[in-house]
Structures are given as C-alpha cells and as structure tokens.
Design a protein around this motif. Sequence first.
Motif, PDB file in Angstrom:
ATOM      1  N   VAL A  69       0.847  -1.199   0.000  1.00 43.07           N
ATOM      2  CA  VAL A  69       0.000   0.000   0.000  1.00 43.07           C
ATOM      3  C   VAL A  69       0.878   1.243   0.000  1.00 43.07           C
ATOM      4  N   ASP A 127      -7.903   6.184  -0.847  1.00 42.67           N
ATOM      5  CA  ASP A 127      -8.236   5.694  -2.174  1.00 42.67           C
ATOM      6  C   ASP A 127      -7.660   4.299  -2.410  1.00 42.67           C
ATOM      7  N   ILE A 128      -6.415   4.098  -2.020  1.00 49.36           N
ATOM      8  CA  ILE A 128      -5.755   2.808  -2.250  1.00 49.36           C
ATOM      9  C   ILE A 128      -6.368   1.705  -1.382  1.00 49.36           C
ATOM     10  N   THR A 129      -6.640   2.032  -0.104  1.00 53.12           N
ATOM     11  CA  THR A 129      -7.167   1.017   0.811  1.00 53.12           C
ATOM     12  C   THR A 129      -8.679   0.865   0.705  1.00 53.12           C
ATOM     13  N   HIS A 178       1.891   7.345  -6.323  1.00 53.09           N
ATOM     14  CA  HIS A 178       0.893   8.398  -6.561  1.00 53.09           C
ATOM     15  C   HIS A 178       1.406   9.758  -6.097  1.00 53.09           C
ATOM     16  N   GLU A 191       2.597   1.798  -3.338  1.00 47.56           N
ATOM     17  CA  GLU A 191       1.655   2.363  -4.303  1.00 47.56           C
ATOM     18  C   GLU A 191       1.356   3.829  -3.976  1.00 47.56           C
ATOM     19  N   ALA A 192       1.212   4.147  -2.689  1.00 48.46           N
ATOM     20  CA  ALA A 192       0.963   5.535  -2.277  1.00 48.46           C
ATOM     21  C   ALA A 192       2.124   6.433  -2.705  1.00 48.46           C
TER      22      ALA A 192
END
Length: 174
Positions: free
Chosen positions: A91, A151-153, A98, A94-95
């Motif tokens: 996570v 948004d990711i989680t 972004h 990925e964060a």
Amino acid sequence: MIDNNKAGQNILNLRKGLSLTQTELSSLVGVSHQAVSKWEQGDCLPDIGVLLKLGQVFGKSVEELLLGDSVSGGSASDKIVSPPIELPDEVWTEALDHIQTRISPPSFNTWFKGTKGRQLGETYCVYSPSRFAAEWLYHRYSDLIVPVLEDITGTSGLKVEFCSTGVWDINRKD
C-alpha cells in the motif's frame, strides 16, 4: 573547546546514515547546501538555532552533535530502532508512486525518501527517519497522504499516524 572537524564528521556520518544528500539536509534545516558542506569540512559550526533543528532531524542532542558522545563508531542508521513490524508494505509503495506524481522531485526526495508505511488495524502508520520529518509530513503533506491512502485502501475516514522510526504516535490525522 569544540573540535570543528569532529563535529563536522559527526554531522556527515549522521546525514549519510539517513541517506540524505547535503541539499536534502539543507532543505530540512533551512540553510544552503554550501553551509552543510562547510560544517562537514570543519570550516565552521552551525548556528545554535540550526543545531537545534539538526538535533530534531537526527534525534540527537546538541551535545551529541558537537562532541559526538554517542555518534562515534557508527552511522545514524545504526542508532535508530526499527519499529516492531516489517516495512514497507505494498500500500505504501503504491501511495509513494501516486504522491511522486503530485509533488516536485526535490520535495519528494527530501520528505518521502526513507519513509515506510504499514496498516495496523484501523490505523495506517507512516514512518519517517526522524521526528522532524514525521512532523513535517504531518503538517505539510497529510492533506495529500490521507486521501491517497484512503483511495488505495478503499477506507473512508482512515486514521493515519505520522511516526519517526522507533517513536510511536507523534501526530495523528483522523
């Protein structure tokens, strides 16, 4: 009397231990990269206000910075206690991808380089190499970090804590 060369070597070791460039450290404490270079070469010492900021960045006292009482014999990374969990996670990776597209490369490299993250229950913990950096992320970037993590989680109202490695619950963003 304070040995400028020893103090400079301590600052150099601590900076390298956190994998910071002279420019990144200068940005953290509000001076030029040339000033950092002069300290590290033993040409001069930082002003007292800057020493206090350096202490926050490195998690050291002014005495430790200048005299090297607990700095000698290793780098800063040898002295930092890791959190009791395996970092980073997918996570946070990925964060970071972004976040990197939304801020300038120098800002990203200064504030996000060396960070890690992990969700623990209902709380997401963002770990920084120093308390100063954790507080900076909280005050300057939480409005960016929290929505990206939500948004990711897929979690609305995610609780996010900003911590320095080994120090729990510096700031919380609910």
